[in-house]
Design a protein around this motif. Structure first.
Motif, PDB file in Angstrom:
ATOM      1  N   ARG A 226       1.015  -1.254  -0.080  1.00  0.00           N
ATOM      2  CA  ARG A 226       0.072  -0.044   0.079  1.00  0.00           C
ATOM      3  C   ARG A 226       0.918   1.146   0.038  1.00  0.00           C
ATOM      4  O   ARG A 226       0.556   2.310  -0.450  1.00  0.00           O
ATOM      5  N   GLU A 227       2.085   1.294   0.728  1.00  0.00           N
ATOM      6  CA  GLU A 227       3.012   2.462   0.893  1.00  0.00           C
ATOM      7  C   GLU A 227       4.074   2.327  -0.131  1.00  0.00           C
ATOM      8  O   GLU A 227       4.861   3.189  -0.150  1.00  0.00           O
ATOM      9  N   ASP A 228       4.067   1.590  -1.307  1.00  0.00           N
ATOM     10  CA  ASP A 228       4.846   1.436  -2.367  1.00  0.00           C
ATOM     11  C   ASP A 228       4.962   2.990  -3.028  1.00  0.00           C
ATOM     12  O   ASP A 228       4.003   3.495  -3.483  1.00  0.00           O
ATOM     13  N   ARG A 229       6.251   3.440  -2.952  1.00  0.00           N
ATOM     14  CA  ARG A 229       6.639   4.753  -3.591  1.00  0.00           C
ATOM     15  C   ARG A 229       7.324   4.966  -4.877  1.00  0.00           C
ATOM     16  O   ARG A 229       7.648   5.659  -5.238  1.00  0.00           O
ATOM     17  N   VAL A 230       7.384   3.373  -5.330  1.00  0.00           N
ATOM     18  CA  VAL A 230       8.460   3.306  -6.588  1.00  0.00           C
ATOM     19  C   VAL A 230       7.414   2.785  -7.759  1.00  0.00           C
ATOM     20  O   VAL A 230       7.340   3.624  -8.753  1.00  0.00           O
ATOM     21  N   ILE A 231       6.589   1.732  -7.273  1.00  0.00           N
ATOM     22  CA  ILE A 231       5.382   1.789  -8.362  1.00  0.00           C
ATOM     23  C   ILE A 231       4.071   1.778  -7.778  1.00  0.00           C
ATOM     24  O   ILE A 231       3.740   1.166  -6.668  1.00  0.00           O
ATOM     25  N   PRO A 232       3.154   2.531  -8.521  1.00  0.00           N
ATOM     26  CA  PRO A 232       1.779   3.071  -7.714  1.00  0.00           C
ATOM     27  C   PRO A 232       0.923   1.824  -7.434  1.00  0.00           C
ATOM     28  O   PRO A 232       1.068   0.807  -8.327  1.00  0.00           O
ATOM     29  N   MET A 233       0.293   1.824  -6.362  1.00  0.00           N
ATOM     30  CA  MET A 233      -0.607   0.617  -6.154  1.00  0.00           C
ATOM     31  C   MET A 233      -1.738   0.536  -7.353  1.00  0.00           C
ATOM     32  O   MET A 233      -2.222  -0.449  -7.324  1.00  0.00           O
ATOM     33  N   SER A 234      -1.831   1.629  -8.026  1.00  0.00           N
ATOM     34  CA  SER A 234      -3.205   1.325  -9.152  1.00  0.00           C
ATOM     35  C   SER A 234      -2.733   0.467 -10.229  1.00  0.00           C
ATOM     36  O   SER A 234      -3.574   0.014 -10.886  1.00  0.00           O
ATOM     37  N   ASN A 235      -1.412  -0.004 -10.114  1.00  0.00           N
ATOM     38  CA  ASN A 235      -0.739  -0.916 -11.289  1.00  0.00           C
ATOM     39  C   ASN A 235      -1.366  -2.067 -10.955  1.00  0.00           C
ATOM     40  O   ASN A 235      -1.986  -2.816 -11.817  1.00  0.00           O
ATOM     41  N   ALA A 236      -1.584  -2.513  -9.480  1.00  0.00           N
ATOM     42  CA  ALA A 236      -2.030  -3.623  -9.056  1.00  0.00           C
ATOM     43  C   ALA A 236      -3.529  -3.811  -9.584  1.00  0.00           C
ATOM     44  O   ALA A 236      -4.164  -4.812 -10.015  1.00  0.00           O
ATOM     45  N   LEU A 237      -4.203  -2.733  -8.975  1.00  0.00           N
ATOM     46  CA  LEU A 237      -5.859  -2.565  -9.346  1.00  0.00           C
ATOM     47  C   LEU A 237      -5.941  -2.869 -10.843  1.00  0.00           C
ATOM     48  O   LEU A 237      -7.056  -3.427 -11.216  1.00  0.00           O
ATOM     49  N   PHE A 251      -0.889  -5.383   0.699  1.00  0.00           N
ATOM     50  CA  PHE A 251      -0.393  -5.318   1.946  1.00  0.00           C
ATOM     51  C   PHE A 251      -0.270  -4.106   2.536  1.00  0.00           C
ATOM     52  O   PHE A 251       0.406  -2.949   2.133  1.00  0.00           O
ATOM     53  N   GLY A 252      -0.808  -3.825   3.902  1.00  0.00           N
ATOM     54  CA  GLY A 252      -0.921  -2.612   4.400  1.00  0.00           C
ATOM     55  C   GLY A 252       0.703  -2.487   5.295  1.00  0.00           C
ATOM     56  O   GLY A 252       1.173  -3.561   5.347  1.00  0.00           O
ATOM     57  N   GLU A 253       1.065  -1.351   5.340  1.00  0.00           N
ATOM     58  CA  GLU A 253       2.498  -1.221   5.975  1.00  0.00           C
ATOM     59  C   GLU A 253       3.368  -1.834   5.304  1.00  0.00           C
ATOM     60  O   GLU A 253       4.232  -2.565   5.892  1.00  0.00           O
ATOM     61  N   CYS A 254       3.462  -1.613   4.006  1.00  0.00           N
ATOM     62  CA  CYS A 254       4.593  -2.143   3.025  1.00  0.00           C
ATOM     63  C   CYS A 254       4.910  -1.095   1.927  1.00  0.00           C
ATOM     64  O   CYS A 254       3.838  -0.745   1.311  1.00  0.00           O
ATOM     65  N   GLY A 255       6.023  -1.261   1.675  1.00  0.00           N
ATOM     66  CA  GLY A 255       6.445  -0.421   0.571  1.00  0.00           C
ATOM     67  C   GLY A 255       6.461  -1.443  -0.678  1.00  0.00           C
ATOM     68  O   GLY A 255       5.897  -2.186  -0.869  1.00  0.00           O
ATOM     69  N   HIS A 256       7.742  -1.226  -1.366  1.00  0.00           N
ATOM     70  CA  HIS A 256       8.125  -1.961  -2.693  1.00  0.00           C
ATOM     71  C   HIS A 256       8.352  -3.531  -2.392  1.00  0.00           C
ATOM     72  O   HIS A 256       8.552  -3.839  -3.281  1.00  0.00           O
ATOM     73  N   TRP A 257       8.839  -3.643  -1.028  1.00  0.00           N
ATOM     74  CA  TRP A 257       9.589  -4.864  -1.001  1.00  0.00           C
ATOM     75  C   TRP A 257       8.665  -5.815  -0.252  1.00  0.00           C
ATOM     76  O   TRP A 257       8.804  -6.353   0.640  1.00  0.00           O
ATOM     77  N   THR A 258       7.457  -6.269  -0.955  1.00  0.00           N
ATOM     78  CA  THR A 258       6.734  -7.139  -0.175  1.00  0.00           C
ATOM     79  C   THR A 258       7.246  -8.451   0.175  1.00  0.00           C
ATOM     80  O   THR A 258       6.983  -9.067   1.143  1.00  0.00           O
TER      81      THR A 258
END
Length: 277
Positions: A226-237, A251-258
């Motif tokens: 959810r907190e990914d600042r490299v690739i936007p979450m809109s890509n997943a949707l 994943f909440g509380e998670c950046g680009h490194w799931t």
């Protein structure tokens, strides 16, 4: 001298000595190829070190250093693009006798997974796309910083801050290790040749047409922080919208490194998905 854990086995693929890691044993479940992202100094081991042992308990997995990255031989012409990465990966699978396989693609590796699945769907069993490129989006400041990396310890610290939501993962020791990796002979030269400015064109070059994604026959698992600042979450949707047989876990509380920040959950989700009947 201590063995570098990033160096595994090697095989010739597309005329290049290709470094890779393997875990697990052959079984009735098709093997999985783990495709790393495109960060500076990245290697398959750096990307998948927390996942290889756990996934290897469930199925056979292979994690290659894709051409231009890690400890795979670098081509003299330094010409990179989806066609070359796809050819290299398919010839890697051929060299190991893997006729059909699942693909687990991280970020840039997600675009490569989509490219292979849409051009040769008969070779692919299932798809996992995590923090994936491959659909249109506007270049983020985070991705611009990753692809525009100029080697320094401070720059690497800044990138690790971007990748991870949990700042406890971003230690000085990790920054020093990743910086040292990024300045090994040949690493920065090949990396700098891949994504020169203007960088939006490289996002666009890795986009797979919507109609090709809509035609995918494969069960697909989409993962994103959810907190990914490299690739936007809109890509997943968007991928969830397009891929007919898709499911999605955010994943909440998670950046680009799931695969690193939520390794245990990641390993369980991906292992269950790839091995279910």
């Amino acid at each position: 001298m201590e063995q570098n854990p990033e160096i595994g086995a090697s095989v010739q693929a597309a005329g290049l000595e290709t470094n890779y890691h393997r875990a697990g044993e052959p079984s009735a479940v098709p093997p999985a190829l783990l495709l790393h992202g495109s960060g500076p100094g990245v290697s398959a081991w750096a990307n998948w070190r927390l996942n290889l042992p756990a996934l290897g308990e469930r199925l056979e997995v292979f994690a290659p250093d894709l051409v231009g990255f890690g400890f795979t031989e670098r081509p003299a012409d330094a010409a990179y693009g989806l066609d070359r990465w796809r050819t290299h990966l398919v010839e890697f699978a051929d060299a190991l006798g893997l006729e059909r396989f699942s693909l687990v693609g991280n970020s840039f590796g997600g675009a490569l997974a989509l490219s292979i699945a849409t051009t040769m769907p008969e070779r692919v069993h299932r798809l996992v796309l995590m923090g994936s490129v491959g659909v249109p989006f506007e270049l983020t400041p985070g991705l611009d910083a990753v692809w525009g990396y100029q080697p320094s310890l401070e720059a690497m610290r800044g990138l690790l801050d971007l990748f991870a939501h949990d700042r406890s993962l971003v230690t000085d020791e990790l920054a020093e290790l990743r910086y040292a990796a990024s300045v090994r002979p040949g690493f920065q030269e090949s990396f700098a040749a891949m994504f020169p400015e203007p960088r939006q064109r490289w996002v666009d070059a890795m986009t797979v047409p919507d109609e090709a994604i809509r035609a995918l026959p494969h069960p697909t698992l989409v993962l994103h922080g959810r907190e990914d600042r490299v690739i936007p979450m809109s890509n997943a949707l968007r991928l969830l919208e397009l891929v007919p047989h898709a499911q999605c876990h955010l994943f909440g509380e998670c950046g680009h490194w799931t695969q690193i920040e939520h390794a245990a959950t990641f390993n369980r989700l991906v292992g269950d998905f790839l091995t279910r009947p």
